[in-house]
Design a protein around this motif. Structure first.
Motif, mmCIF file in Angstrom:
data_model
loop_
_atom_site.group_PDB
_atom_site.id
_atom_site.type_symbol
_atom_site.label_atom_id
_atom_site.label_comp_id
_atom_site.label_asym_id
_atom_site.label_seq_id
_atom_site.Cartn_x
_atom_site.Cartn_y
_atom_site.Cartn_z
ATOM 1 N N LEU A 144 -27.265 41.953 14.138
ATOM 2 C CA LEU A 144 -26.996 43.352 13.779
ATOM 3 C C LEU A 144 -25.782 43.456 12.861
ATOM 4 O O LEU A 144 -25.790 44.190 11.877
ATOM 5 C CB LEU A 144 -26.789 44.178 15.050
ATOM 6 N N LEU A 145 -24.749 42.692 13.161
ATOM 7 C CA LEU A 145 -23.513 42.745 12.380
ATOM 8 C C LEU A 145 -23.747 42.293 10.937
ATOM 9 O O LEU A 145 -23.284 42.947 9.994
ATOM 10 C CB LEU A 145 -22.452 41.869 13.043
ATOM 11 N N PHE A 146 -24.457 41.200 10.750
ATOM 12 C CA PHE A 146 -24.702 40.690 9.400
ATOM 13 C C PHE A 146 -25.619 41.611 8.589
ATOM 14 O O PHE A 146 -25.549 41.645 7.366
ATOM 15 C CB PHE A 146 -25.316 39.288 9.439
ATOM 16 N N MET A 147 -26.459 42.364 9.280
ATOM 17 C CA MET A 147 -27.385 43.256 8.573
ATOM 18 C C MET A 147 -26.785 44.637 8.307
ATOM 19 O O MET A 147 -27.040 45.236 7.276
ATOM 20 C CB MET A 147 -28.692 43.408 9.374
ATOM 21 N N GLU A 148 -25.983 45.141 9.235
ATOM 22 C CA GLU A 148 -25.494 46.517 9.124
ATOM 23 C C GLU A 148 -23.994 46.644 8.910
ATOM 24 O O GLU A 148 -23.508 47.726 8.586
ATOM 25 C CB GLU A 148 -25.905 47.317 10.377
ATOM 26 N N GLY A 149 -23.252 45.566 9.126
ATOM 27 C CA GLY A 149 -21.802 45.619 8.902
ATOM 28 C C GLY A 149 -21.132 46.682 9.756
ATOM 29 O O GLY A 149 -21.481 46.854 10.925
ATOM 30 N N PRO A 150 -20.188 47.439 9.181
ATOM 31 C CA PRO A 150 -19.474 48.467 9.955
ATOM 32 C C PRO A 150 -20.393 49.528 10.549
ATOM 33 O O PRO A 150 -20.060 50.163 11.536
ATOM 34 C CB PRO A 150 -18.521 49.091 8.916
ATOM 35 N N ASN A 151 -21.578 49.700 9.950
ATOM 36 C CA ASN A 151 -22.523 50.690 10.450
ATOM 37 C C ASN A 151 -23.248 50.219 11.723
ATOM 38 O O ASN A 151 -23.962 50.992 12.349
ATOM 39 C CB ASN A 151 -23.561 51.004 9.362
#
Length: 198
Positions: A186-193
């Motif tokens: 999730l982090l690598f795909m959406e970053g801060p979002n």
């Protein structure tokens, strides 16, 4: 306070519960259990779901050991293998380059205890998602923790059914959406979002 077991780059479902808390307690006095998220996580690669597993030493004389005493087996280069797998799977993701420098110390530090790895991954994610969720550790095992007991989220077999929101994944056009992977997906795909998906 809610009770969790520290796990390796925890599943998204665990962070969806941690996100709701103002502070948490990590259970470290329980008996170590194999086939749990304590020493594994799942990512999404070109072939689908991929297991990343930290080898743990299992002394033959020892029938039971506490989670806090679980030792990492560094005879195999697991950190190099995990880092290579993450790069192969996510190097073209929107936010991989944004986080990789901050992730590197976890793959360069020599760990003795599994718990140290898991706490470091928690601190990294806490920082990356700007969660600011402080934690303490248990001093003794607590059998029943009531409604605030989230220790079952560490179980790979009896994991609670949770349906996090769908997001675009690297290879979902090939394999479809795979729920509840490591928070790294999730982090690598959406970053801060990513926080809005928890």
């Amino acid at each position: 306070m809610p009770l969790f077991i520290p796990t390796y780059f925890s599943p998204i479902s665990q962070y969806s519960e941690i996100y709701k808390q103002s502070k948490i307690v990590f259970e470290v006095e329980d008996n170590y259990q194999k086939q749990s998220y304590r020493n594994r996580c799942y990512i999404f690669n070109t072939n689908g779901k991929q297991l990343l597993n930290i080898p743990v030493k299992h002394p033959k004389k020892e029938l039971r050991k506490k989670t806090k005493d679980a030792l990492v087996e560094n005879a195999t280069p697991w950190q190099d293998q995990h880092l290579k797998s993450l790069k192969t799977a996510y190097r073209n993701s929107p936010f991989f380059e944004f986080y990789i420098d901050d992730l590197m110390p976890i793959f360069e530090k020599k760990y003795t205890y599994l718990q140290e790895v898991n706490i470091d991954t928690f601190l990294f994610i806490n920082d990356a998602l700007q969660l600011e969720v402080p934690f303490t550790k248990t001093n003794s095992f607590i059998e029943n923790f009531g409604d605030n007991d989230y220790r079952n989220f560490a179980s790979a077999k009896n994991h609670p059914e949770v349906s996090p929101k769908k997001y675009i994944q690297m290879f979902d056009d090939k394999h479809g959406f795979i729920p509840n992977l490591s928070i790294l997906d999730l982090l690598f795909m959406e970053g801060p979002n990513a926080i809005s998906f928890l």
